[in-house]
Design a protein around this motif. Structure first.
Motif, mmCIF file in Angstrom:
data_model
loop_
_atom_site.group_PDB
_atom_site.id
_atom_site.type_symbol
_atom_site.label_atom_id
_atom_site.label_comp_id
_atom_site.label_asym_id
_atom_site.label_seq_id
_atom_site.Cartn_x
_atom_site.Cartn_y
_atom_site.Cartn_z
ATOM 1 N N ASP A 110 0.856 -1.186 0.000
ATOM 2 C CA ASP A 110 0.000 0.000 0.000
ATOM 3 C C ASP A 110 0.897 1.242 0.000
ATOM 4 O O ASP A 110 1.587 1.522 0.976
ATOM 5 C CB ASP A 110 -0.895 -0.026 1.239
ATOM 6 N N LYS A 111 0.891 1.969 -1.104
ATOM 7 C CA LYS A 111 1.793 3.116 -1.243
ATOM 8 C C LYS A 111 1.515 4.192 -0.200
ATOM 9 O O LYS A 111 2.412 4.973 0.144
ATOM 10 C CB LYS A 111 1.688 3.681 -2.653
ATOM 11 N N ARG A 112 0.305 4.289 0.318
ATOM 12 C CA ARG A 112 -0.006 5.268 1.371
ATOM 13 C C ARG A 112 0.719 4.914 2.661
ATOM 14 O O ARG A 112 1.357 5.766 3.297
ATOM 15 C CB ARG A 112 -1.521 5.315 1.602
ATOM 16 N N MET A 114 3.296 2.892 2.945
ATOM 17 C CA MET A 114 4.733 2.898 2.687
ATOM 18 C C MET A 114 5.299 4.301 2.879
ATOM 19 O O MET A 114 6.288 4.499 3.608
ATOM 20 C CB MET A 114 4.993 2.422 1.256
ATOM 21 N N ARG A 115 4.663 5.282 2.267
ATOM 22 C CA ARG A 115 5.170 6.655 2.352
ATOM 23 C C ARG A 115 5.034 7.209 3.771
ATOM 24 O O ARG A 115 5.901 7.954 4.231
ATOM 25 C CB ARG A 115 4.447 7.543 1.337
ATOM 26 N N GLN A 125 11.804 11.392 0.221
ATOM 27 C CA GLN A 125 10.793 10.950 -0.721
ATOM 28 C C GLN A 125 9.993 12.173 -1.171
ATOM 29 O O GLN A 125 10.066 13.244 -0.549
ATOM 30 C CB GLN A 125 9.853 9.927 -0.076
ATOM 31 N N LYS A 151 -1.465 8.232 -8.229
ATOM 32 C CA LYS A 151 -1.204 6.798 -8.330
ATOM 33 C C LYS A 151 -2.284 6.026 -7.582
ATOM 34 O O LYS A 151 -2.755 6.468 -6.534
ATOM 35 C CB LYS A 151 0.133 6.412 -7.670
ATOM 36 N N ALA A 153 -3.039 3.266 -5.016
ATOM 37 C CA ALA A 153 -2.199 2.825 -3.900
ATOM 38 C C ALA A 153 -1.777 1.372 -4.005
ATOM 39 O O ALA A 153 -0.752 0.981 -3.452
ATOM 40 C CB ALA A 153 -2.938 3.060 -2.582
ATOM 41 N N TRP A 154 -2.572 0.556 -4.701
ATOM 42 C CA TRP A 154 -2.287 -0.879 -4.790
ATOM 43 C C TRP A 154 -1.939 -1.328 -6.206
ATOM 44 O O TRP A 154 -1.964 -2.517 -6.505
ATOM 45 C CB TRP A 154 -3.492 -1.682 -4.297
ATOM 46 N N GLU A 303 9.565 3.470 -4.404
ATOM 47 C CA GLU A 303 8.790 2.446 -3.711
ATOM 48 C C GLU A 303 9.643 1.217 -3.468
ATOM 49 O O GLU A 303 10.687 1.014 -4.102
ATOM 50 C CB GLU A 303 7.531 2.057 -4.489
#
Length: 457
Positions: A110-112, A114-115, A125, A151, A153-154, A303
């Motif tokens: 999940d990019k949310r 992760m960040r 980042q 983007k 997120a998944w 990522e």
């Protein structure tokens, strides 16, 4: 003999490569969540003790399905190489008490999350905001410095990416990204375990990369990836891969191993990757971390994935460095000894270089081809002049059959509109890059024109 349950879904290294290397280490039981590529279906049944293709209702609770199948076959390890099944397999391994990425797998998917994790650790980042509605996207566009990148997120493979350069573009970008995620789900390129994953997005600042400060010659993309593994919670970098410049918005065109960075530059990149992986807290899995390169040595994390790099990254590493990453990871998950490199390998330890090229209907400047063409690899192999020692092949399971029209490139769909995946081996990374540039320029000229009836089908 030890038993491995291999969970197959779309994406990741070619299934044929994965199966042969896993079968050399253990008895393989295949759980196919996606249809097997026709080019490897026969071989798969010969390499596997069992091949199970569950019906749609059985996949409603994917973790329970994986756990049940693992227990039925007596699996000593469960693994996947697909981005879309990473979380489900990690959760199943937790239930089974087997080695796996662990609960932190979601942070690497999940990019949310992760960040947010990297922000908590003070790692470099782009500025970002999670967004779940069009209204939130409008608000983020007012607060963040542009231009911005929206983007899913998944997502994977640059799917559903949209560049937002001005406030009036927000609504159209939001609609387009959501439409692409719905279409990707229909095609099987979507998260398999997290409900409503297609509704989660993140928008982030587009930072300015500068390849010229990192490479000795022009033509390279402004980011690299660090390939490696986490074993027992310890990150082991294996090598770096370089890139050609992306196609707008940020669709990958080619990855090349090894990356021709100076030793000092490579060490700095690896240390940032190590900090990123350590912050996520993963336990036992492949690792693929992408890092943007800026002026004056500045870097930003793009990522990290809790699996090996996709396309031909894994076969490239085996060819160039003689490391069977699939087999080594299987050994580790089974409790055997696996000797990872003491530090990231460089061009000095490489046996030549290798790269994989995604065939897209755009030229070297990212412009769409003027007309439709038909994919024909024998024509490409015969008519494109490559370097004397270079060898070009096509990855059949990741490519359209010869005679199919090359899809029109859709910037929002990213790699979903690829026609083929080609592998090239050469004397060094520079030669791979130049041959790929030649190939990209030649494709719209040497491929036969598509007939009207082909395009309309």
């Amino acid at each position: 003999m030890s038993k491995v349950l291999l969970v197959h879904a779309k994406g990741g290294p070619p299934l044929g490569h994965v199966l042969s290397r896993t079968a050399a280490r253990a008895e393989v039981h295949l759980l196919a969540l996606s249809a097997l590529p026709p080019s490897v279906a026969g071989a798969a049944r010969g390499l596997c003790a069992t091949v199970e293709t569950p019906a749609a209702p059985q996949r409603a609770d994917l973790v329970s399905l994986i756990v049940s199948r693992a227990r039925a076959v007596g699996a000593d390890a469960v693994l996947t190489f697909s981005e879309y099944a990473v979380v489900a397999v990690a959760d199943a391994c937790e239930v089974l008490g087997l080695a796996g990425a662990g609960g932190a797998a979601r942070l690497a998917r999940d990019k949310r999350l992760m960040r947010r994790t990297w922000r908590e650790h003070g790692l470099p980042q782009p500025l970002f905001r999670p967004v779940a509605t069009e209204e939130e996207l409008h608000r983020a566009a007012r607060e963040l410095p542009g231009p911005l990148l929206l983007k899913a997120a998944w997502s994977a493979g640059s799917t559903a990416h949209q560049i937002i350069r001005a406030p009036h573009e927000v609504s159209a970008a939001w609609r387009r990204s959501r439409d692409v995620m719905a279409e990707s789900a229909r095609l099987g390129f979507s998260e398999l375990h997290v409900e409503s994953a297609d509704a989660d997005f993140v928008v982030e600042q587009i930072v300015t990369g500068t390849a010229g400060d990192w490479f000795d010659e022009p033509g390279w993309g402004d980011y690299v990836s660090v390939e490696g593994v986490v074993a027992g919670g310890t990150f082991h970098p294996v090598c770096l891969s370089a890139r050609m410049p992306t196609v707008e918005p940020f669709t990958e065109r080619a990855g090349i191993t090894p990356a021709p960075l100076s030793p000092d530059a490579q060490e700095r990149v690896v240390e940032l990757a190590r900090a990123a992986v350590d912050a996520l807290g993963l336990r036992d899995c492949g690792i693929h971390t992408e890092i943007k390169l800026g002026a004056g040595g500045e870097m930003w994390l793009i990522e990290t994935a809790a699996r090996f790099g996709g396309a031909m990254t894994v076969p490239q590493i085996e060819e160039v460095f003689g490391l069977d990453l699939v087999g080594m990871l299987v050994d580790h998950l089974l409790g055997r000894s696996a000797r990872w490199p003491d530090r990231a390998l460089t061009a000095a330890q490489a046996r030549g270089a290798a790269g994989s090229l995604v065939v897209l209907a755009v030229d070297g400047r990212g412009r769409a081809w003027p007309d439709r063409r038909t994919w024909d690899f024998p024509r490409v192999a015969a008519d494109v002049p490559l370097s004397r020692s270079s060898e070009l092949s096509v990855v059949a399971e990741s490519s359209l059959p010869d005679g199919c029209p090359v899809p029109v490139y859709d910037p929002a769909a990213g790699a979903n509109t690829m026609a083929a995946l080609c592998l090239l081996s050469a004397a060094d990374a520079r030669t791979v890059l130049r041959d790929f540039e030649t190939l990209v320029d030649a494709l719209p000229r040497v491929l036969p024109a598509a007939r009207t009836e082909e395009v309309s089908v």
